[in-house]
Design an enzyme around this catalytic site. Structure first.
Site, PDB file in Angstrom:
ATOM      1  N   CYS A 111      24.740  72.228 -29.041  1.00 39.13           N
ATOM      2  CA  CYS A 111      24.183  73.473 -29.582  1.00 39.13           C
ATOM      3  C   CYS A 111      22.884  73.250 -30.361  1.00 39.13           C
ATOM      4  O   CYS A 111      22.174  74.196 -30.681  1.00 39.13           O
ATOM      5  CB  CYS A 111      25.207  74.174 -30.462  1.00 39.13           C
ATOM      6  SG  CYS A 111      26.721  74.539 -29.593  1.00 39.13           S
ATOM      7  N   HIS A 245      21.497  79.233 -34.874  1.00 40.26           N
ATOM      8  CA  HIS A 245      22.378  79.163 -33.714  1.00 40.26           C
ATOM      9  C   HIS A 245      23.491  80.204 -33.906  1.00 40.26           C
ATOM     10  O   HIS A 245      24.103  80.290 -34.975  1.00 40.26           O
ATOM     11  CB  HIS A 245      22.960  77.753 -33.603  1.00 40.26           C
ATOM     12  CG  HIS A 245      24.106  77.645 -32.666  1.00 40.26           C
ATOM     13  ND1 HIS A 245      24.081  78.202 -31.408  1.00 40.26           N
ATOM     14  CD2 HIS A 245      25.335  77.065 -32.798  1.00 40.26           C
ATOM     15  CE1 HIS A 245      25.239  77.962 -30.807  1.00 40.26           C
ATOM     16  NE2 HIS A 245      26.003  77.279 -31.633  1.00 40.26           N
ATOM     17  N   ASN A 275      28.810  82.712 -28.425  1.00 47.46           N
ATOM     18  CA  ASN A 275      28.083  81.462 -28.662  1.00 47.46           C
ATOM     19  C   ASN A 275      27.626  80.911 -27.309  1.00 47.46           C
ATOM     20  O   ASN A 275      28.443  80.494 -26.498  1.00 47.46           O
ATOM     21  CB  ASN A 275      29.043  80.493 -29.373  1.00 47.46           C
ATOM     22  CG  ASN A 275      28.446  79.119 -29.602  1.00 47.46           C
ATOM     23  OD1 ASN A 275      27.428  78.764 -29.019  1.00 47.46           O
ATOM     24  ND2 ASN A 275      29.098  78.342 -30.438  1.00 47.46           N
TER      25      ASN A 275
HETATM   26  O1  UT7 Z   1      28.495  75.783 -31.697  1.00 47.60           O
HETATM   27  C1  UT7 Z   1      29.466  75.360 -32.604  1.00 47.60           C
HETATM   28  C2  UT7 Z   1      30.781  75.674 -31.953  1.00 47.60           C
HETATM   29  N1  UT7 Z   1      31.909  75.946 -32.758  1.00 47.60           N
HETATM   30  C3  UT7 Z   1      31.991  76.793 -33.799  1.00 47.60           C
HETATM   31  O2  UT7 Z   1      31.067  77.361 -34.294  1.00 47.60           O
HETATM   32  C4  UT7 Z   1      33.381  77.014 -34.319  1.00 47.60           C
HETATM   33  C5  UT7 Z   1      33.447  77.209 -35.804  1.00 47.60           C
HETATM   34  N2  UT7 Z   1      34.765  77.690 -36.175  1.00 47.60           N
HETATM   35  C6  UT7 Z   1      35.110  78.987 -36.091  1.00 47.60           C
HETATM   36  O3  UT7 Z   1      34.317  79.823 -35.702  1.00 47.60           O
HETATM   37  C7  UT7 Z   1      36.496  79.372 -36.561  1.00 47.60           C
HETATM   38  O4  UT7 Z   1      37.143  78.236 -37.076  1.00 47.60           O
HETATM   39  C8  UT7 Z   1      37.351  80.023 -35.445  1.00 47.60           C
HETATM   40  C9  UT7 Z   1      36.833  81.413 -35.119  1.00 47.60           C
HETATM   41  C10 UT7 Z   1      37.377  79.150 -34.203  1.00 47.60           C
HETATM   42  C11 UT7 Z   1      38.786  80.173 -35.952  1.00 47.60           C
HETATM   43  O5  UT7 Z   1      38.799  80.952 -37.122  1.00 47.60           O
HETATM   44  P1  UT7 Z   1      39.594  80.482 -38.410  1.00 47.60           P
HETATM   45  O6  UT7 Z   1      39.432  81.518 -39.427  1.00 47.60           O
HETATM   46  O7  UT7 Z   1      39.099  79.083 -38.760  1.00 47.60           O
HETATM   47  O8  UT7 Z   1      41.070  80.448 -37.898  1.00 47.60           O
HETATM   48  P2  UT7 Z   1      42.106  79.240 -37.857  1.00 47.60           P
HETATM   49  O9  UT7 Z   1      41.765  78.280 -36.748  1.00 47.60           O
HETATM   50  O10 UT7 Z   1      42.249  78.684 -39.242  1.00 47.60           O
HETATM   51  O11 UT7 Z   1      43.428  79.990 -37.473  1.00 47.60           O
HETATM   52  C12 UT7 Z   1      44.021  80.993 -38.320  1.00 47.60           C
HETATM   53  C13 UT7 Z   1      45.163  81.616 -37.588  1.00 47.60           C
HETATM   54  C14 UT7 Z   1      46.118  80.605 -36.957  1.00 47.60           C
HETATM   55  O12 UT7 Z   1      47.418  81.129 -37.058  1.00 47.60           O
HETATM   56  P3  UT7 Z   1      48.423  80.646 -38.210  1.00 47.60           P
HETATM   57  O13 UT7 Z   1      48.560  79.161 -38.034  1.00 47.60           O
HETATM   58  O14 UT7 Z   1      47.743  81.025 -39.506  1.00 47.60           O
HETATM   59  O15 UT7 Z   1      49.662  81.420 -37.921  1.00 47.60           O
HETATM   60  C15 UT7 Z   1      45.705  80.577 -35.498  1.00 47.60           C
HETATM   61  O16 UT7 Z   1      46.740  80.211 -34.639  1.00 47.60           O
HETATM   62  O17 UT7 Z   1      44.686  82.423 -36.496  1.00 47.60           O
HETATM   63  C16 UT7 Z   1      45.315  82.031 -35.278  1.00 47.60           C
HETATM   64  N3  UT7 Z   1      44.345  82.191 -34.189  1.00 47.60           N
HETATM   65  C17 UT7 Z   1      44.213  83.356 -33.532  1.00 47.60           C
HETATM   66  N4  UT7 Z   1      44.828  84.537 -33.642  1.00 47.60           N
HETATM   67  C18 UT7 Z   1      44.435  85.526 -32.826  1.00 47.60           C
HETATM   68  C19 UT7 Z   1      43.472  81.296 -33.708  1.00 47.60           C
HETATM   69  N5  UT7 Z   1      42.750  81.850 -32.716  1.00 47.60           N
HETATM   70  C20 UT7 Z   1      43.197  83.121 -32.594  1.00 47.60           C
HETATM   71  C21 UT7 Z   1      42.846  84.194 -31.752  1.00 47.60           C
HETATM   72  N6  UT7 Z   1      43.469  85.385 -31.905  1.00 47.60           N
HETATM   73  N7  UT7 Z   1      41.859  84.095 -30.821  1.00 47.60           N
END
Ligand code: UT7
Length: 318
Positions: A111, A245, A275
């Site tokens: 990225c 980005h 993204n």
């Molecule tokens: O170019 C660089 C590429 N990457 C990035 O920029 C990624 C950067 N990270 C992010 O954007 C965020 O970490 C995400 C959007 C990927 C995830 O958001 P988050 O607020 O960090 O969520 P999390 O991974 O901490 O998950 C929170 C909860 C979990 O459930 P529990 O364990 O709290 O019950 C996940 O299982 O949300 C759940 N979860 C979802 N729920 C509904 C994870 N993905 C999803 C989903 N829909 N798509």
């Protein structure tokens, strides 16, 4: 001499996949995706490819800059999702554009790739190696996403953006780039085509520890912008736009907050495209160039971050 951006172009696939569509594919919802990422839709390739989008974006950038394909002396494609590995995507783009006088190569800094390509172009121009450079970021991330993994498939989209640089007298604009291979495990993609690839179970799919990448981005991006501005003796107030980005709305908002800069200076289009990795900065640049937001003399900061881990920023005068 330095390279001034004189033309921009972009191309995104016609097919749109919105959050409702995704919620029928994995256990997610429009509300969750919008709240956690800001993404509402993404454009996904059907007939298009990484190379075909690169060619269209490039044609539009050349037209916009009033530059003929034969004038291009260096052509760099930033990508890790090309449908062809040999020859490089840049040579295939050269052929289709008729950019017969260009030296061509691909560059992969994930990225952060468009920034790496921009810095490379500036170095070539400053060294007197060439006068006209075509930079393209083009990605078909939908090919590399596990559509059963709700932690990644909601984030990404496909597209291409391009910029043409022309040599002009003046100082090379400042760019700062960093990498931390030791932390690279947070965001990986193993090739499907390697014999010795370890367990290889998830080969071909992007694997990500979202939280780790998030924390890395909100710490490193403000740091590198501050480093850049200090080195260039530019104040936050002097910057008209911070073009980041487009990974996640919360990352952009957090960077603005940590810097103490006005969020209005941080344009976003990730709600429409998701993204698109190395294409995201040039697509946004092109949108802003065409709708008149970018005006001559403005001070613009570009900042990228992603797999590597890698991050960087550049400051330029429009
Ligand atoms: O170019 C660089 C590429 N990457 C990035 O920029 C990624 C950067 N990270 C992010 O954007 C965020 O970490 C995400 C959007 C990927 C995830 O958001 P988050 O607020 O960090 O969520 P999390 O991974 O901490 O998950 C929170 C909860 C979990 O459930 P529990 O364990 O709290 O019950 C996940 O299982 O949300 C759940 N979860 C979802 N729920 C509904 C994870 N993905 C999803 C989903 N829909 N798509």
């Amino acid at each position: 001499m330095y390279g001034k951006i004189c033309g921009t172009g972009s191309c995104v696939p016609k097919h749109v996949l919105d959050n409702e569509d995704l919620s029928r594919m994995v256990d997610t919802s429009d509300a969750w995706i919008q709240e956690r990422t800001g993404v509402a839709r993404r454009h996904i390739i059907e007939d298009e490819t990484t190379v075909s989008m690169a060619v269209e974006a490039a044609q539009r950038a050349l037209e916009n800059g009033n530059v003929r394909a034969e004038e291009v002396e260096l052509l760099i494609v930033s990508t890790f999702t090309s449908e062809i590995l040999l020859p490089c995507a840049a040579c295939e783009v050269q052929k289709r554009l008729g950019a017969v006088n260009a030296a061509c190569f691909d560059l992969n800094a994930a990225c952060t790739g468009f920034l790496a390509a921009y810095q490379t172009a500036q170095a070539y121009i400053a060294a007197g190696s060439c006068r006209t450079v075509l930079l393209i970021g083009s990605e078909s991330l939908s090919n590399m996403v596990d559509w059963k993994d709700r932690g990644t498939c909601i984030l990404f989209g496909d597209g291409a953006g391009a910029a043409v640089l022309r040599a002009e007298p003046g100082e090379v604009p400042l760019t700062v780039m960093h990498s931390d291979g030791g932390a690279g495990g947070a965001l990986t993609l193993q090739s499907r085509h390697q014999k010795n690839r370890g367990s290889g179970l998830d080969a071909g799919y992007i694997q990500m520890n979202g939280r780790e990448v998030f924390q890395f981005a909100v710490k490193r991006v403000p740091e590198v912008i501050q480093e850049l501005l200090e080195a260039g003796q530019v104040t936050l107030r002097q910057v008209d736009y911070f073009i980041l980005h487009q990974a996640n709305k919360r990352i952009v908002e957090s960077v603005a907050k940590r810097l103490g800069a006005d969020i209005e200076k941080f344009p976003m289009n990730l709600q429409e495209y998701g993204n698109t990795s190395s294409a995201s900065i040039p697509i946004l640049l092109d949108e802003m160039n065409r709708d008149g937001r970018l005006k001559q003399g403005q001070t613009i900061v570009l900042a990228g971050f992603g797999a590597g881990l890698s991050w960087g920023a550049a400051v330029l005068k429009w």
